[in-house]
Design an enzyme around this catalytic site. Sequence first.
Site, mmCIF file in Angstrom:
data_model
loop_
_atom_site.group_PDB
_atom_site.id
_atom_site.type_symbol
_atom_site.label_atom_id
_atom_site.label_comp_id
_atom_site.label_asym_id
_atom_site.label_seq_id
_atom_site.Cartn_x
_atom_site.Cartn_y
_atom_site.Cartn_z
ATOM 1 N N ASP A 79 -1.431 4.930 -7.272
ATOM 2 C CA ASP A 79 -2.719 4.966 -6.571
ATOM 3 C C ASP A 79 -3.625 6.060 -7.151
ATOM 4 O OD1 ASP A 79 -3.354 3.060 -4.703
ATOM 5 O OD2 ASP A 79 -2.241 3.998 -3.069
ATOM 6 N N GLN A 135 1.067 2.626 1.742
ATOM 7 C CA GLN A 135 -0.173 2.057 2.277
ATOM 8 C C GLN A 135 -0.753 2.999 3.335
ATOM 9 O OE1 GLN A 135 -1.652 -0.863 1.127
ATOM 10 N NE2 GLN A 135 -3.347 -0.151 2.371
ATOM 11 N N LYS A 189 -1.008 -7.251 -2.420
ATOM 12 C CA LYS A 189 -0.455 -6.459 -3.532
ATOM 13 C C LYS A 189 0.854 -7.081 -4.006
ATOM 14 C CE LYS A 189 -2.897 -2.385 -2.060
ATOM 15 N NZ LYS A 189 -2.956 -1.125 -1.326
#
Length: 284
Positions: free
Chosen positions: A120, A97, A53
């Site tokens: 997200d 995460q 990422k």
Amino acid sequence: MYEIIDGKKLAGEMRARLAVDVNSFKIDNGRQIGLAVVLVGNDNASQVYVRNKIKACGEVGIKSFAYYLPSETTQEQLEELLKALASDNDVDGILVQLPLPKHLNTDKALKLIPVEKDVDGFSEQNIGRLATNEECLVACTPNGVMKMLESKNISVRGKKAVVVGRSNIVGRPMALLLLNADATVTVCHSKTENLKKECREADILVAAIGKAKFITADMVKEGAVVIDVGMNRDESGKLCGDVDFDNVKERCSFITPVPGGVGPMTITMLMYNTYVAATRREKR
Ligand code: NDP
């Protein structure tokens, strides 16, 4: 004759376009777009995802703020960081995460990410907005699938779409996106009776199950579009999808491979969401 939807190629094209847009944003607003990535602990897979990422941020010109917190981080420490990021003007997107170490309360932590920075798309508010077909940040993997369909001008309207899998990060948002695009949607899961019959009716079949080569040729309608979200290892340890690609492909009009299909689109959509979050924030 089937056509492959090449996710790697499409992701590359999208990233090149995004790099231009991200640069224009910088010129127009006098600042760089920023994404904060928070990793707690030393899980190997999570470390790889976070590294990828951050690399993608560099490729498109997004500034990344990486926070590597030790496994013993307390809930209080994590929440303190998230609150600071929530009010930091240089941060357009916040990503925690997952999974977090077991002693931490994931729901409580994620609730501290403001809806406009939830790149997200996992927050209750973003999911709720998706369910009511309002403007929102959409979970990256299913959003990437929609971009793949669009890239081939595959019309979803009025088509029968079957999604196998109902997880909060893939199956459910996938079904909502297809519904919002006017498909007639069926969601299947482990308790579905006669899964084969349901799948065989699909014009568009999305597999998000997590079982290697689970979707076999006899489950696929002739001419169907088959999207394989799965990322599994086969008997010999090779990366493979949820679809038995070699035997299914001949029945399809379009099919996504694994690797090189949905996977490369996911991080690209994270970059896209961060760009969208930044432009929406500047407009406010
Ligand atoms: P989950 O394990 O959270 O969900 C799997 C879903 O599949 C569940 O809804 C489950 O049903 C259903 N399922 C399991 N077994 C069967 C069965 N025998 N028949 C019908 N349905 C079944 O997985 P995720 O959604 O997180 O991920 C799915 C796959 O996608 C995985 O391979 C994952 O690695 C991959 N993935 C890929 C990404 C990418 O970027 N390409 C991103 C995210 C995930 P039930 O709800 O009843 O248990």
